[in-house]
Design an enzyme around this catalytic site. Structure first.
Site, mmCIF file in Angstrom:
data_model
loop_
_atom_site.group_PDB
_atom_site.id
_atom_site.type_symbol
_atom_site.label_atom_id
_atom_site.label_comp_id
_atom_site.label_asym_id
_atom_site.label_seq_id
_atom_site.Cartn_x
_atom_site.Cartn_y
_atom_site.Cartn_z
ATOM 1 N N LEU A 1 -87.965 -32.186 -26.528
ATOM 2 C CA LEU A 1 -88.194 -31.006 -27.376
ATOM 3 C C LEU A 1 -86.872 -30.446 -27.884
ATOM 4 O O LEU A 1 -86.848 -29.507 -28.679
ATOM 5 C CB LEU A 1 -88.954 -29.940 -26.571
ATOM 6 C CG LEU A 1 -90.347 -30.398 -26.100
ATOM 7 C CD1 LEU A 1 -90.917 -29.427 -25.092
ATOM 8 C CD2 LEU A 1 -91.287 -30.550 -27.290
ATOM 9 N N THR B 1 -80.424 -36.516 -20.806
ATOM 10 C CA THR B 1 -81.654 -36.353 -20.038
ATOM 11 C C THR B 1 -81.959 -37.623 -19.253
ATOM 12 O O THR B 1 -81.154 -38.565 -19.244
ATOM 13 C CB THR B 1 -82.808 -35.862 -20.967
ATOM 14 O OG1 THR B 1 -83.925 -35.541 -20.144
ATOM 15 C CG2 THR B 1 -83.218 -36.893 -22.002
ATOM 16 N N LYS C 1 -78.561 -38.561 -16.249
ATOM 17 C CA LYS C 1 -77.859 -37.341 -15.823
ATOM 18 C C LYS C 1 -76.802 -37.580 -14.735
ATOM 19 O O LYS C 1 -75.797 -36.889 -14.694
ATOM 20 C CB LYS C 1 -78.862 -36.287 -15.344
ATOM 21 C CG LYS C 1 -79.632 -35.623 -16.470
ATOM 22 C CD LYS C 1 -80.530 -34.547 -15.891
ATOM 23 C CE LYS C 1 -81.148 -33.692 -16.971
ATOM 24 N NZ LYS C 1 -81.761 -32.474 -16.423
#
Ligand code: NAP
Length: 291
Positions: free
Chosen positions: A22, A68, A72
């Site tokens: 998103l 992401t 990470k």
């Protein structure tokens, strides 16, 4: 897209998969409002390509990027500098250029504490230093939550997990007197005293919307006036937040953490104040939530 020119600079997010991210929605909305000549793009990068991809991102003059799953932790040895906060959490979610090369940090703590700081404005929550936090789960996000609770000064931080070995490993990785860990079947020993309960497990995340980390019996132990915080943002509210609300608890969903960790990253890249309300509206519109 009409505004892209030969001078437009690039930002982005790397992950695998990346289609569901998103971040492009939120970041491009803010960039447009800030009238910056920047564009934020998703890059699907497989784990075996990570090192080559980072070199490539340097070569194409990318200004900075979000990181992401599953990169990470893996990205950490590929960076020239890592902030203390990211080292403590053991994961990087934001990378930018410095004179030495790529520098990484983690903005999840900022994202997590932001809605709690807003709550502190109320007279009841003048300070957290006599408060008790109970954290469900001991994965990656739980590390940011523990660090955030420590930063806010919680008197006791209890982490509850299902895997004894991972739980002990988690406990050993912190030098924090206020922290203790508990197996899941001991939840009832700490839950009734909790002022803040945070769900960091994926239980209840879409499509498993009928699930909750708490049975109804356990949920009855939530005290009225406590804060229930779910890191999940779809569905909204989760079953866990509904249970907590029925007990008279205040609730916080995961969308604000998502917005605030993104706003903190965009501020690092642009060194300008970021319109977090624009990011929030873009996210909530996209998710079909009422703002
Ligand atoms: P993770 O590293 O995989 O950790 C998940 C944790 O939940 C682990 O401790 C895992 O236990 C535990 N767990 C999973 N299923 C369980 C079950 N059925 N019963 C008990 N414990 C269970 O994942 P993460 O990166 O921390 O993410 C966790 C959640 O936070 C996800 O829903 C993610 O979307 C959300 N999140 C939200 C934001 C935001 O900005 N709002 C940011 C980060 C994460 P084991 O270790 O035993 O497997």
């Amino acid at each position: 897209m009409n505004r892209i020119t030969g001078k437009t600079k690039l930002l982005g997010v790397i992950g695998d998969p990346i289609e569901h991210s998103l971040s492009p929605i939120m970041h491009n909305a803010a960039i447009e409002q800030m009238q910056l000549d920047l564009i934020y793009l998703p890059f699907r990068i497989q784990p075996s390509d990570l090192e080559a991809a980072i070199a490539g991102l340097s070569a194409i003059d990318l200004q900075g990027f979000s990181v992401t799953i599953p990169h990470k932790q893996a990205i950490m040895p590929l960076l020239s500098e890592i902030t203390e906060v990211a080292t403590t959490i053991g994961a990087v979610n934001t990378v930018w250029r410095s004179d030495q090369g790529w520098k990484g940090t983690n903005t999840d703590i900022v994202g997590f504490v932001a809605p709690l700081k807003t709550r502190m404005r109320s007279a009841v929550q003048a300070s957290w230093n006599s408060s008790i936090a109970v954290i469900l789960g001991n994965g990656g996000a739980a590390r940011a939550v523990v660090a955030g609770c420590a930063e806010l000064g919680f008197a006791e931080i209890h982490v509850v997990g299902r895997n004894a070995a991972k739980l002990q490993e988690f406990a050993r990785s912190w030098a924090l007197d206020s922290l203790s860990v508990h197996p899941w079947d001991q939840l009832s020993t700490v839950l009734p005293r909790a002022d803040l309960i945070v769900n960091t497990t994926p239980i209840g995340m879409s499509p498993n919307v009928d699930q909750s980390p708490l049975t109804d019996q356990q949920a009855n132990q939530i005290k009225s006036g406590a804060i229930a915080y779910d890191l999940i943002y779809v569905p909204n509210p989760t079953r866990f937040l509904q249970q907590a609300q029925q007990q008279g608890a205040e609730t916080i969903d995961g969308s604000e953490m998502l917005v605030q960790q993104g706003a903190a990253a965009l501020e690092i890249w642009t060194r300008k104040p970021v319109p977090d309300a624009v990011m929030r509206d873009a996210l909530r519109n996209h998710l079909g939530l009422v703002s």
